[in-house]
Design a protein around this motif. Structure first.
Motif, PDB file in Angstrom:
ATOM      1  N   LEU A   1       0.712  -1.893  -6.550  1.00 18.01           N
ATOM      2  CA  LEU A   1       0.555  -2.024  -5.325  1.00 18.01           C
ATOM      3  C   LEU A   1      -0.734  -3.118  -5.223  1.00 18.01           C
ATOM      4  N   ALA A   2      -0.985  -3.668  -3.872  1.00 20.37           N
ATOM      5  CA  ALA A   2      -2.119  -4.755  -3.801  1.00 20.37           C
ATOM      6  C   ALA A   2      -3.558  -3.965  -4.386  1.00 20.37           C
ATOM      7  N   PRO A   3      -4.141  -4.916  -4.723  1.00 24.25           N
ATOM      8  CA  PRO A   3      -4.282  -6.104  -5.273  1.00 24.25           C
ATOM      9  C   PRO A   3      -3.566  -6.348  -6.499  1.00 24.25           C
ATOM     10  N   HIS A   4      -3.103  -5.352  -7.306  1.00 23.57           N
ATOM     11  CA  HIS A   4      -2.574  -5.522  -8.524  1.00 23.57           C
ATOM     12  C   HIS A   4      -0.997  -5.914  -8.841  1.00 23.57           C
ATOM     13  N   GLY A   5      -0.369  -5.931  -7.395  1.00 25.09           N
ATOM     14  CA  GLY A   5       1.108  -6.223  -7.295  1.00 25.09           C
ATOM     15  C   GLY A   5       1.713  -5.799  -6.244  1.00 25.09           C
ATOM     16  N   CYS A   6       2.929  -5.252  -6.369  1.00 28.15           N
ATOM     17  CA  CYS A   6       3.542  -4.833  -5.022  1.00 28.15           C
ATOM     18  C   CYS A   6       5.171  -3.956  -5.552  1.00 28.15           C
ATOM     19  N   THR A   7       5.576  -3.436  -4.671  1.00 28.22           N
ATOM     20  CA  THR A   7       6.682  -2.446  -4.981  1.00 28.22           C
ATOM     21  C   THR A   7       7.721  -2.977  -3.838  1.00 28.22           C
TER      22      THR A   7
ATOM     23  N   THR B   1       0.913  -1.125  -0.025  1.00 35.58           N
ATOM     24  CA  THR B   1       0.064  -0.024   0.015  1.00 35.58           C
ATOM     25  C   THR B   1       0.890   1.015  -0.046  1.00 35.58           C
ATOM     26  N   LEU B   2       0.382   2.522  -0.327  1.00 41.94           N
ATOM     27  CA  LEU B   2       0.909   3.459  -0.120  1.00 41.94           C
ATOM     28  C   LEU B   2       1.665   3.925   0.995  1.00 41.94           C
ATOM     29  N   ALA B   3       0.808   3.546   2.226  1.00 37.16           N
ATOM     30  CA  ALA B   3       1.182   3.719   3.665  1.00 37.16           C
ATOM     31  C   ALA B   3       2.554   2.888   3.848  1.00 37.16           C
ATOM     32  N   ASP B   4       2.984   1.867   3.157  1.00 39.09           N
ATOM     33  CA  ASP B   4       4.025   0.977   3.334  1.00 39.09           C
ATOM     34  C   ASP B   4       5.191   1.873   2.737  1.00 39.09           C
ATOM     35  N   ILE B   5       5.080   2.689   1.986  1.00 37.77           N
ATOM     36  CA  ILE B   5       6.324   3.622   1.497  1.00 37.77           C
ATOM     37  C   ILE B   5       6.641   4.663   2.464  1.00 37.77           C
ATOM     38  N   PRO B   6       7.548   4.524   3.300  1.00 40.39           N
ATOM     39  CA  PRO B   6       7.942   5.628   4.481  1.00 40.39           C
ATOM     40  C   PRO B   6       8.179   7.020   4.000  1.00 40.39           C
TER      41      PRO B   6
ATOM     42  N   ILE C   1      10.311 -12.238  -7.394  1.00 34.87           N
ATOM     43  CA  ILE C   1       9.963 -13.567  -8.017  1.00 34.87           C
ATOM     44  C   ILE C   1       9.007 -14.488  -6.627  1.00 34.87           C
ATOM     45  N   ASP C   2       9.826 -14.190  -5.564  1.00 32.51           N
ATOM     46  CA  ASP C   2       9.099 -14.640  -4.435  1.00 32.51           C
ATOM     47  C   ASP C   2       7.661 -14.058  -4.276  1.00 32.51           C
ATOM     48  N   GLU C   3       7.504 -12.878  -4.365  1.00 36.73           N
ATOM     49  CA  GLU C   3       6.346 -12.192  -4.264  1.00 36.73           C
ATOM     50  C   GLU C   3       5.497 -12.720  -5.261  1.00 36.73           C
ATOM     51  N   ALA C   4       5.713 -12.844  -6.574  1.00 35.08           N
ATOM     52  CA  ALA C   4       5.183 -13.333  -7.547  1.00 35.08           C
ATOM     53  C   ALA C   4       4.474 -14.858  -7.092  1.00 35.08           C
TER      54      ALA C   4
ATOM     55  N   VAL D   1      17.288   3.387  -1.383  1.00 38.73           N
ATOM     56  CA  VAL D   1      18.359   3.401  -2.312  1.00 38.73           C
ATOM     57  C   VAL D   1      18.039   2.555  -3.581  1.00 38.73           C
ATOM     58  N   GLY D   2      16.719   1.908  -3.703  1.00 40.56           N
ATOM     59  CA  GLY D   2      16.385   1.436  -4.826  1.00 40.56           C
ATOM     60  C   GLY D   2      15.173   0.798  -4.787  1.00 40.56           C
ATOM     61  N   THR D   3      14.533   0.467  -5.680  1.00 40.17           N
ATOM     62  CA  THR D   3      13.117  -0.072  -6.089  1.00 40.17           C
ATOM     63  C   THR D   3      13.050  -1.021  -7.218  1.00 40.17           C
ATOM     64  N   GLY D   4      12.080  -1.822  -7.231  1.00 43.29           N
ATOM     65  CA  GLY D   4      11.533  -2.502  -8.325  1.00 43.29           C
ATOM     66  C   GLY D   4      10.060  -2.844  -7.954  1.00 43.29           C
ATOM     67  N   SER D   5       9.199  -3.122  -9.181  1.00 44.64           N
ATOM     68  CA  SER D   5       7.962  -3.119  -9.077  1.00 44.64           C
ATOM     69  C   SER D   5       7.392  -4.488  -9.577  1.00 44.64           C
ATOM     70  N   LEU D   6       6.216  -5.091  -9.342  1.00 47.23           N
ATOM     71  CA  LEU D   6       5.600  -6.408 -10.006  1.00 47.23           C
ATOM     72  C   LEU D   6       4.307  -5.578 -10.222  1.00 47.23           C
ATOM     73  N   ARG D   7       3.745  -6.131 -11.300  1.00 51.37           N
ATOM     74  CA  ARG D   7       2.395  -5.855 -11.855  1.00 51.37           C
ATOM     75  C   ARG D   7       1.880  -6.770 -12.327  1.00 51.37           C
ATOM     76  N   LYS D   8       0.511  -7.223 -11.820  1.00 52.96           N
ATOM     77  CA  LYS D   8      -0.197  -8.270 -12.353  1.00 52.96           C
ATOM     78  C   LYS D   8      -0.810  -8.189 -13.784  1.00 52.96           C
ATOM     79  N   LEU D   9      -0.517  -9.075 -14.830  1.00 45.94           N
ATOM     80  CA  LEU D   9      -0.954  -8.927 -16.074  1.00 45.94           C
ATOM     81  C   LEU D   9      -2.129  -9.569 -16.231  1.00 45.94           C
ATOM     82  N   ARG D  10      -2.485 -10.839 -15.633  1.00 46.37           N
ATOM     83  CA  ARG D  10      -3.483 -11.647 -15.804  1.00 46.37           C
ATOM     84  C   ARG D  10      -3.522 -12.528 -14.334  1.00 46.37           C
ATOM     85  N   SER D  11      -4.505 -13.542 -14.354  1.00 47.50           N
ATOM     86  CA  SER D  11      -4.555 -14.200 -13.053  1.00 47.50           C
ATOM     87  C   SER D  11      -3.471 -15.041 -12.739  1.00 47.50           C
TER      88      SER D  11
END
Length: 172
Positions: free
Chosen positions: A60-66, A10-15, A115-118, A77-87
């Motif tokens: 971010l949830a429910p579509h993915g995470c950062t 969620t946005l709240a998880d980004i300090p 990869i773990d989050e996916a 110092v870094g970031t990467g995101s994951l976005r759901k494309l289909r189920s």
């Protein structure tokens, strides 16, 4: 220096929203310059930032995470995101490590965490892409089992950029 990874659902998880926005602006500045250097479209970081916060909902949830990479003091110092494309499939996007933290294998750790989050999200396939000159990114992806493929159907990149991109896929 040690670095830790934190998953933001969620946005709240980004300090620190201002620093997160600054990091993304850095990434857009670097990415647009690299793309332009190989004949891609000439865009500015300002143009890329126009829809930044509304678009974050796709990473971010429910579509993915950062994933956030933080130093010992909690600085981003870094970031990467994951976005759901289909189920059953997701896309790895927007990975960037600030120069101060490069060389500590954070890029690889950011890919591994996504990869773990996916897997936790029930995904069976991961896609990604990078520009053809990004050899370090390609090394990381291929070392983790990603295979080069033709453009995937759900790709959000303009088709006019296909000659500049390498597409990859990992079966989980």
């Amino acid at each position: 220096m040690d670095y830790s990874l934190k998953t933001a659902f969620t946005l709240a998880d980004i300090p620190d929203h201002a620093d997160f926005e600054a990091l993304r602006r850095e990434w857009f500045t670097v990415a647009t310059a690299e793309l332009a250097s190989i004949g891609g479209p000439k865009r500015t970081a300002d143009e890329m930032m126009v829809d930044f916060w509304p678009d974050m909902q796709n990473y971010l949830a429910p579509h993915g995470c950062t994933i956030l990479a933080l130093d010992d003091a909690g600085a981003l110092v870094g970031t990467g995101s994951l976005r759901k494309l289909r189920s059953d499939a997701a896309d790895l996007k927007r990975m960037f490590v600030r120069p101060v933290a490069r060389g500590a294998k954070l890029g690889q750790r950011l890919v591994e965490r996504r990869i773990d989050e996916a897997r936790k999200m029930g995904m069976s396939t991961l896609f990604t892409n990078t520009i053809y000159i990004n050899n370090r990114m390609l090394e990381i992806y291929e070392a983790l089992g990603f295979e080069r493929i033709a453009r995937f159907a759900e790709c959000h990149e303009p088709i006019e950029m296909d000659h500049l991109l390498i597409y990859l896929k990992l079966e989980l």
